[in-house]
Design a protein around this motif. Sequence first.
Motif, PDB file in Angstrom:
ATOM      1  N   UNK A  64       0.830  -1.207   0.000  1.00  0.00           N
ATOM      2  CA  UNK A  64       0.000   0.000   0.000  1.00  0.00           C
ATOM      3  C   UNK A  64       0.864   1.256   0.000  1.00  0.00           C
ATOM      4  N   UNK A  65       1.911   1.253   0.799  1.00  0.00           N
ATOM      5  CA  UNK A  65       2.811   2.418   0.850  1.00  0.00           C
ATOM      6  C   UNK A  65       3.472   2.625  -0.510  1.00  0.00           C
ATOM      7  N   UNK A  66       4.016   1.547  -1.074  1.00  0.00           N
ATOM      8  CA  UNK A  66       4.678   1.665  -2.371  1.00  0.00           C
ATOM      9  C   UNK A  66       3.698   2.133  -3.444  1.00  0.00           C
ATOM     10  N   UNK A  67       2.485   1.600  -3.423  1.00  0.00           N
ATOM     11  CA  UNK A  67       1.481   2.004  -4.410  1.00  0.00           C
ATOM     12  C   UNK A  67       1.156   3.489  -4.291  1.00  0.00           C
ATOM     13  N   UNK A  68       1.079   4.002  -3.067  1.00  0.00           N
ATOM     14  CA  UNK A  68       0.794   5.427  -2.889  1.00  0.00           C
ATOM     15  C   UNK A  68       1.983   6.295  -3.286  1.00  0.00           C
ATOM     16  N   UNK A  69       3.188   5.750  -3.196  1.00  0.00           N
ATOM     17  CA  UNK A  69       4.376   6.513  -3.584  1.00  0.00           C
ATOM     18  C   UNK A  69       4.581   6.544  -5.092  1.00  0.00           C
ATOM     19  N   UNK A  70       4.364   5.390  -5.758  1.00  0.00           N
ATOM     20  CA  UNK A  70       4.697   5.315  -7.186  1.00  0.00           C
ATOM     21  C   UNK A  70       3.519   4.919  -8.066  1.00  0.00           C
ATOM     22  N   UNK A  96      -3.731  -7.336  -2.285  1.00  0.00           N
ATOM     23  CA  UNK A  96      -4.642  -6.522  -1.467  1.00  0.00           C
ATOM     24  C   UNK A  96      -4.050  -5.137  -1.233  1.00  0.00           C
ATOM     25  N   UNK A  97      -2.771  -5.106  -0.888  1.00  0.00           N
ATOM     26  CA  UNK A  97      -2.117  -3.831  -0.607  1.00  0.00           C
ATOM     27  C   UNK A  97      -2.108  -2.881  -1.789  1.00  0.00           C
ATOM     28  N   UNK A  98      -1.827  -3.405  -3.002  1.00  0.00           N
ATOM     29  CA  UNK A  98      -1.757  -2.518  -4.165  1.00  0.00           C
ATOM     30  C   UNK A  98      -3.128  -2.177  -4.727  1.00  0.00           C
ATOM     31  N   UNK A  99      -4.169  -2.861  -4.266  1.00  0.00           N
ATOM     32  CA  UNK A  99      -5.512  -2.561  -4.757  1.00  0.00           C
ATOM     33  C   UNK A  99      -6.367  -1.799  -3.753  1.00  0.00           C
ATOM     34  N   UNK A 100      -6.212  -2.073  -2.470  1.00  0.00           N
ATOM     35  CA  UNK A 100      -6.975  -1.361  -1.440  1.00  0.00           C
ATOM     36  C   UNK A 100      -6.185  -0.135  -0.955  1.00  0.00           C
ATOM     37  N   UNK A 101      -4.914  -0.320  -0.723  1.00  0.00           N
ATOM     38  CA  UNK A 101      -4.064   0.733  -0.161  1.00  0.00           C
ATOM     39  C   UNK A 101      -3.991   2.022  -0.945  1.00  0.00           C
ATOM     40  N   UNK A 102      -3.979   1.986  -2.281  1.00  0.00           N
ATOM     41  CA  UNK A 102      -3.858   3.227  -3.044  1.00  0.00           C
ATOM     42  C   UNK A 102      -5.041   4.167  -2.924  1.00  0.00           C
ATOM     43  N   UNK A 138     -11.383   5.042   5.840  1.00  0.00           N
ATOM     44  CA  UNK A 138     -11.806   3.754   5.297  1.00  0.00           C
ATOM     45  C   UNK A 138     -10.666   2.848   4.844  1.00  0.00           C
ATOM     46  N   UNK A 139      -9.616   3.409   4.283  1.00  0.00           N
ATOM     47  CA  UNK A 139      -8.564   2.576   3.692  1.00  0.00           C
ATOM     48  C   UNK A 139      -7.854   1.690   4.711  1.00  0.00           C
ATOM     49  N   UNK A 140      -7.374   2.228   5.841  1.00  0.00           N
ATOM     50  CA  UNK A 140      -6.707   1.335   6.799  1.00  0.00           C
ATOM     51  C   UNK A 140      -7.632   0.229   7.320  1.00  0.00           C
ATOM     52  N   UNK A 141      -8.878   0.583   7.587  1.00  0.00           N
ATOM     53  CA  UNK A 141      -9.840  -0.415   8.077  1.00  0.00           C
ATOM     54  C   UNK A 141     -10.050  -1.497   7.023  1.00  0.00           C
ATOM     55  N   UNK A 142     -10.266  -1.088   5.781  1.00  0.00           N
ATOM     56  CA  UNK A 142     -10.500  -2.058   4.706  1.00  0.00           C
ATOM     57  C   UNK A 142      -9.281  -2.939   4.489  1.00  0.00           C
ATOM     58  N   UNK A 143      -8.087  -2.360   4.556  1.00  0.00           N
ATOM     59  CA  UNK A 143      -6.867  -3.133   4.326  1.00  0.00           C
ATOM     60  C   UNK A 143      -6.639  -4.160   5.430  1.00  0.00           C
TER      61      UNK A 143
END
Length: 158
Positions: A64-70, A96-102, A138-143
Amino acid sequence: ALARRRASATGLVRAAAPGFLAFVVALAVVVQAAVDHGLGDVARDSLPTGDGLAALLVMAVLAAILANLVNNVPATLVLASVVPSGATGLLLAMLLGVNVGPNLSYTGSLATLLWRRAVRTAGVEPSRGAFFRFALFATPIALVLATASLWLTLQVTG
């Protein structure tokens, strides 16, 4: 649409946004070059091991962090290339991280960029404040819930 003359070939090509498609292809080329020249090693060294709940949560959060960065497309390309073969739980947590986190940012997801472009074209400007307030809630809860569900599923299915 062409046969019924509801659309023209030029209109369909314009709607396909070839410039944007070229950008996505170029992004994949740049990411592969970065992976080949050290980014893959850094990502590989940062990955958790195992399939316990903590490892899956760490993987989902890193993705999720990487997706939000790049953005989620290059993040997926980088991480999918370094997740160990046979590490199904880690691969699924990464997805999940690259689809929910962004959903934390406009730029984190290709889908969000496309959505924002479409609504702007329609003359609508979504509230950035409302977007970010909802995303932070919502994002942290969903992740976490999605990753915990993945872990539970892996426990049940073996």
